[in-house]
Design a protein around this motif. Structure first.
Motif, PDB file in Angstrom:
ATOM      1  N   ASN A 139       0.795  -1.234   0.000  1.00  0.00           N
ATOM      2  CA  ASN A 139       0.000   0.000   0.000  1.00  0.00           C
ATOM      3  C   ASN A 139       0.825   1.280   0.000  1.00  0.00           C
ATOM      4  O   ASN A 139       0.324   2.329   0.389  1.00  0.00           O
ATOM      5  CB  ASN A 139      -0.940   0.011   1.210  1.00  0.00           C
ATOM      6  CG  ASN A 139      -0.175   0.078   2.536  1.00  0.00           C
ATOM      7  OD1 ASN A 139       1.042  -0.033   2.564  1.00  0.00           O
ATOM      8  ND2 ASN A 139      -0.908   0.271   3.618  1.00  0.00           N
ATOM      9  N   HIS A 140       2.078   1.196  -0.426  1.00  0.00           N
ATOM     10  CA  HIS A 140       2.906   2.401  -0.361  1.00  0.00           C
ATOM     11  C   HIS A 140       3.324   2.921  -1.729  1.00  0.00           C
ATOM     12  O   HIS A 140       3.480   4.125  -1.909  1.00  0.00           O
ATOM     13  CB  HIS A 140       4.151   2.122   0.481  1.00  0.00           C
ATOM     14  CG  HIS A 140       4.941   3.357   0.824  1.00  0.00           C
ATOM     15  ND1 HIS A 140       4.456   4.319   1.693  1.00  0.00           N
ATOM     16  CD2 HIS A 140       6.151   3.799   0.415  1.00  0.00           C
ATOM     17  CE1 HIS A 140       5.355   5.296   1.811  1.00  0.00           C
ATOM     18  NE2 HIS A 140       6.379   5.005   1.051  1.00  0.00           N
ATOM     19  N   TYR A 141       3.513   2.039  -2.680  1.00  0.00           N
ATOM     20  CA  TYR A 141       4.021   2.455  -3.994  1.00  0.00           C
ATOM     21  C   TYR A 141       2.989   2.341  -5.109  1.00  0.00           C
ATOM     22  O   TYR A 141       3.333   2.502  -6.275  1.00  0.00           O
ATOM     23  CB  TYR A 141       5.254   1.621  -4.363  1.00  0.00           C
ATOM     24  CG  TYR A 141       6.427   1.837  -3.441  1.00  0.00           C
ATOM     25  CD1 TYR A 141       7.043   3.077  -3.356  1.00  0.00           C
ATOM     26  CD2 TYR A 141       6.913   0.807  -2.654  1.00  0.00           C
ATOM     27  CE1 TYR A 141       8.117   3.281  -2.503  1.00  0.00           C
ATOM     28  CE2 TYR A 141       7.991   1.005  -1.799  1.00  0.00           C
ATOM     29  CZ  TYR A 141       8.579   2.238  -1.731  1.00  0.00           C
ATOM     30  OH  TYR A 141       9.647   2.440  -0.891  1.00  0.00           O
ATOM     31  N   GLY A 142       1.748   2.080  -4.766  1.00  0.00           N
ATOM     32  CA  GLY A 142       0.718   2.038  -5.798  1.00  0.00           C
ATOM     33  C   GLY A 142       0.158   0.640  -6.000  1.00  0.00           C
ATOM     34  O   GLY A 142       0.746  -0.373  -5.598  1.00  0.00           O
ATOM     35  N   SER A 143      -0.994   0.606  -6.660  1.00  0.00           N
ATOM     36  CA  SER A 143      -1.744  -0.643  -6.800  1.00  0.00           C
ATOM     37  C   SER A 143      -1.083  -1.632  -7.751  1.00  0.00           C
ATOM     38  O   SER A 143      -1.453  -2.811  -7.767  1.00  0.00           O
ATOM     39  CB  SER A 143      -3.165  -0.335  -7.292  1.00  0.00           C
ATOM     40  OG  SER A 143      -3.128   0.352  -8.535  1.00  0.00           O
ATOM     41  N   SER A 144      -0.113  -1.191  -8.567  1.00  0.00           N
ATOM     42  CA  SER A 144       0.532  -2.092  -9.524  1.00  0.00           C
ATOM     43  C   SER A 144       1.668  -2.893  -8.908  1.00  0.00           C
ATOM     44  O   SER A 144       2.231  -3.770  -9.567  1.00  0.00           O
ATOM     45  CB  SER A 144       1.076  -1.288 -10.718  1.00  0.00           C
ATOM     46  OG  SER A 144       0.037  -0.673 -11.431  1.00  0.00           O
ATOM     47  N   THR A 145       2.005  -2.606  -7.651  1.00  0.00           N
ATOM     48  CA  THR A 145       3.160  -3.268  -7.034  1.00  0.00           C
ATOM     49  C   THR A 145       2.977  -4.775  -6.969  1.00  0.00           C
ATOM     50  O   THR A 145       3.905  -5.543  -7.260  1.00  0.00           O
ATOM     51  CB  THR A 145       3.425  -2.708  -5.627  1.00  0.00           C
ATOM     52  OG1 THR A 145       3.527  -1.286  -5.697  1.00  0.00           O
ATOM     53  CG2 THR A 145       4.715  -3.261  -5.061  1.00  0.00           C
ATOM     54  N   ALA A 146       1.798  -5.240  -6.582  1.00  0.00           N
ATOM     55  CA  ALA A 146       1.563  -6.682  -6.489  1.00  0.00           C
ATOM     56  C   ALA A 146       1.738  -7.346  -7.847  1.00  0.00           C
ATOM     57  O   ALA A 146       2.348  -8.422  -7.959  1.00  0.00           O
ATOM     58  CB  ALA A 146       0.161  -6.945  -5.930  1.00  0.00           C
ATOM     59  N   LYS A 147       1.230  -6.719  -8.896  1.00  0.00           N
ATOM     60  CA  LYS A 147       1.373  -7.261 -10.244  1.00  0.00           C
ATOM     61  C   LYS A 147       2.850  -7.303 -10.645  1.00  0.00           C
ATOM     62  O   LYS A 147       3.312  -8.261 -11.282  1.00  0.00           O
ATOM     63  CB  LYS A 147       0.579  -6.407 -11.230  1.00  0.00           C
ATOM     64  CG  LYS A 147       0.594  -6.935 -12.659  1.00  0.00           C
ATOM     65  CD  LYS A 147      -0.262  -6.061 -13.572  1.00  0.00           C
ATOM     66  CE  LYS A 147      -0.237  -6.588 -15.007  1.00  0.00           C
ATOM     67  NZ  LYS A 147      -1.060  -5.722 -15.910  1.00  0.00           N
ATOM     68  N   GLU A 148       3.597  -6.282 -10.258  1.00  0.00           N
ATOM     69  CA  GLU A 148       5.027  -6.241 -10.565  1.00  0.00           C
ATOM     70  C   GLU A 148       5.760  -7.425  -9.936  1.00  0.00           C
ATOM     71  O   GLU A 148       6.591  -8.081 -10.575  1.00  0.00           O
ATOM     72  CB  GLU A 148       5.635  -4.930 -10.073  1.00  0.00           C
ATOM     73  CG  GLU A 148       7.140  -4.842 -10.240  1.00  0.00           C
ATOM     74  CD  GLU A 148       7.723  -3.581  -9.628  1.00  0.00           C
ATOM     75  OE1 GLU A 148       8.946  -3.395  -9.723  1.00  0.00           O
ATOM     76  OE2 GLU A 148       6.963  -2.777  -9.046  1.00  0.00           O
ATOM     77  N   PHE A 149       5.436  -7.730  -8.686  1.00  0.00           N
ATOM     78  CA  PHE A 149       6.162  -8.802  -8.009  1.00  0.00           C
ATOM     79  C   PHE A 149       5.693 -10.185  -8.451  1.00  0.00           C
ATOM     80  O   PHE A 149       6.475 -11.144  -8.404  1.00  0.00           O
ATOM     81  CB  PHE A 149       6.105  -8.604  -6.495  1.00  0.00           C
ATOM     82  CG  PHE A 149       7.140  -7.610  -6.044  1.00  0.00           C
ATOM     83  CD1 PHE A 149       8.363  -8.036  -5.590  1.00  0.00           C
ATOM     84  CD2 PHE A 149       6.907  -6.247  -6.163  1.00  0.00           C
ATOM     85  CE1 PHE A 149       9.347  -7.133  -5.229  1.00  0.00           C
ATOM     86  CE2 PHE A 149       7.879  -5.321  -5.808  1.00  0.00           C
ATOM     87  CZ  PHE A 149       9.107  -5.767  -5.338  1.00  0.00           C
ATOM     88  N   ARG A 150       4.473 -10.300  -8.920  1.00  0.00           N
ATOM     89  CA  ARG A 150       4.066 -11.562  -9.556  1.00  0.00           C
ATOM     90  C   ARG A 150       4.842 -11.769 -10.851  1.00  0.00           C
ATOM     91  O   ARG A 150       5.254 -12.890 -11.178  1.00  0.00           O
ATOM     92  CB  ARG A 150       2.557 -11.564  -9.822  1.00  0.00           C
ATOM     93  CG  ARG A 150       1.708 -11.689  -8.565  1.00  0.00           C
ATOM     94  CD  ARG A 150       0.264 -12.037  -8.892  1.00  0.00           C
ATOM     95  NE  ARG A 150      -0.399 -10.999  -9.675  1.00  0.00           N
ATOM     96  CZ  ARG A 150      -1.083  -9.983  -9.155  1.00  0.00           C
ATOM     97  NH1 ARG A 150      -1.169  -9.862  -7.827  1.00  0.00           N
ATOM     98  NH2 ARG A 150      -1.672  -9.096  -9.940  1.00  0.00           N
ATOM     99  N   ALA A 151       5.064 -10.674 -11.588  1.00  0.00           N
ATOM    100  CA  ALA A 151       5.839 -10.766 -12.825  1.00  0.00           C
ATOM    101  C   ALA A 151       7.295 -11.130 -12.537  1.00  0.00           C
ATOM    102  O   ALA A 151       7.891 -11.961 -13.233  1.00  0.00           O
ATOM    103  CB  ALA A 151       5.761  -9.443 -13.594  1.00  0.00           C
TER     104      ALA A 151
END
Length: 535
Positions: free
Chosen positions: A379-391
């Protein structure tokens, strides 16, 4: 005049923003409704970090944005460029050829918002206090180069440095050197809670629920004396759990401005929202994202493991598939556009290669697949962070050389405390520069007391290269030293750079000054915002 949405390239981080909103500015700042700024993040007090608005503890972009509006520093960054200008000081400068003694003369008549006079004694108290508390979760490392502070009289402050440091004026422009009231703030412990007493352009009233700020109200400070021209009378910051909720508030007109944590889909949607009285502005940005390692953790202690990851990570895929080109691949801790940047990681590792990574691990006798957990904050760097780490997980695991699991942590403060305590093998972080110089993308991450509290040490970088670059007042002359540092970091991989972000501001089209809202360090300058006339 119709408002123009301006797209600016990232060039040295120095380009002057151009006003995104033309229109009339008559009446801007003359009372009326406050300008409401949305923030998709949380500022909270925790057991590990009980004083989120004390300069001795605060060290994240959202807290610093609040401090910049309320606490003065001797110097500040100007509207354009990277050379700091006097703020609480009337003048400042080095008084020797070695960049070891720095003297400032204060403006006359400075006062804190409670009416107390601000003197040189408060400046010395503030610096001494920061060093005495020595909260390593805060920005104290920026001031470690100070040997002592002297006050010849009430209006003069003299800083004696341990070693030459041409970047010292930049450090005095950060909230690490914020001036606090010596009659209010304790000298040897944190000032807990959400109150602020300062001499900046605004006074602050923070509303909170339990231990989390829900709204911060900035009111123009009638006592303020400094170089900032304040374009409004009142600004509210409202805090949201995610950027989706913040976007809804902007489209409804409940807030006027949002800037950080926008997803690529939101940016695309705002580009086509002129009919809804919303304008989007892209401004120069040098935010970076990276993976940090606990280099003493057995899973990644051998640098061959970290080098193999550097040979596998596909930055271009992240930028394309996760961030829709709202960022650029980054091959160094120093972002492109800053003096001294080189693509050290690309020069060493080239394009992603499973074969090269396998060879690296094989030569180091590393048993594969290498298994560990990659952690990140949700919840600190934006909603795309989870998608980034899945990638990232897929990129590593698809090679069959790694078996990586991922873990999201909801609380930013807890994430910071746990990462500093060495509880994560590898974890994702971002960095917004304290000041726009290559030094600030290197020095905070190296040596004892570093920002991440990682165990990585490199004596050549710490004792030779960084000190040598700090002797160069001409920062172009420091470029060769920075090049050597970047090459050394690419070889050791204590940190793996991923991408460099572009900065966006979305605002209602009756808000003026949007083009000036972020400076060359991506700091939010709320005093630039005003009310105008909608299209």
């Amino acid at each position: 005049m119709n408002r123009k949405t301006l797209v600016l390239p990232v060039v040295a981080g120095l380009l002057a923003p151009v006003l995104a909103a033309c229109g009339s500015t008559d009446g801007a700042g003359d009372g009326g409704d406050p300008i409401v700024v949305g923030v998709a993040s949380q500022i909270e007090a925790t057991e590990a970090a009980p004083a989120p608005l004390d300069p001795a503890q605060a060290y994240d972009v959202d807290a610093w944005n609040m401090l910049r509006g309320t606490l003065q520093t001797l110097m500040r960054l100007p509207r354009t460029g990277t050379a700091p200008v006097p703020e609480a000081a009337e003048s400042c400068g080095f008084r020797d050829t070695q960049n070891e003694q720095y003297r400032c003369t204060l403006r006359k008549g400075l006062k804190f918002s409670n009416g107390h006079a601000l003197t040189a004694r408060d400046v010395k108290f503030s610096i001494d206090r920061m060093l005495k508390i020595d909260n390593t979760s805060g920005p104290v490392s920026l001031l470690y180069g100070i040997d002592k502070v002297e006050t010849p009289n009430d209006s003069e402050v003299v800083f004696h440095l341990k070693k030459p440091d041409a970047t010292f004026p930049q450090k005095l422009a950060t909230p690490a050197a914020a001036i606090v009231d010596s009659e209010v703030y304790p000298k040897d412990r944190l000032y807990k809670g959400f109150d602020l007493i300062g001499s900046g352009p605004y006074t602050l009233k923070a509303e909170h629920s339990s231990d989390r700020v829900t709204k911060a109200v900035f009111t123009k400070n009638p006592q303020y004396k400094g170089g900032i021209e304040v374009k409004n009378d009142k600004v509210e910051m409202r805090f949201f759990g995610d950027s989706g909720a913040m976007e809804k508030a902007l489209r409804k007109g409940d807030i006027d401005v949002m800037n950080r944590g926008m997803s690529p889909d939101q940016i695309k949607g705002f580009e086509n929202a002129r009919g809804q009285h919303i304008v989007l502005q892209e401004v120069p940005g040098q935010e970076i994202r990276y993976i940090a390692f606990d280099t003493k953790d057995p899973k990644v202690a051998n640098k061959a493991v970290r080098q193999a990851m550097a040979q596998l990570v596909d930055r271009s895929q992240l930028v394309r598939d996760v961030y829709a080109y709202t960022g650029d691949p980054l091959y160094s801790l120093v972002p492109t556009g800053l003096t001294g940047h080189i693509n050290s990681f690309f020069n060493k590792y080239g394009n992603p290669s499973v074969a090269a990574a396998g060879k690296t691990l094989q030569q180091a006798n590393i048993t594969t697949p290498v298994k560990f957990t990659l952690s990140y904050t949700t919840n600190h760097y934006g909603s795309s962070t989870a998608k980034e780490f899945r990638a990232l997980q897929s990129q590593l695991n698809d090679s069959k050389l790694f078996d990586v699991s991922i873990k999201g942590v909801d609380s930013w403060q807890q994430f910071r405390a746990d990462s500093r305590a060495g509880k994560y093998t590898a974890y994702g972080m971002g960095w917004f520069a304290d000041f726009p110089d290559a030094d600030n993308y290197i020095a905070p991450f190296i040596g004892k007391g570093n920002f991440l509290n990682t165990p990585y040490r490199n004596s050549r970088i710490e004792s030779q290269l960084i000190p040598a670059t700090r002797q160069q007042t001409d920062r172009n002359a420091a470029a060769d030293g920075f090049k050597q540092v970047q090459n050394a970091l690419a070889d050791d991989v204590p940190i793996l750079p991923l991408w460099q972000g572009k900065q966006y501001v979305a605002a209602r089209d009756d808000i003026t000054g949007v083009g000036w809202a972020l400076n060359s360090s991506s700091a939010l300058q709320i005093w630039e915002l005003g009310h105008g006339v909608a299209d």
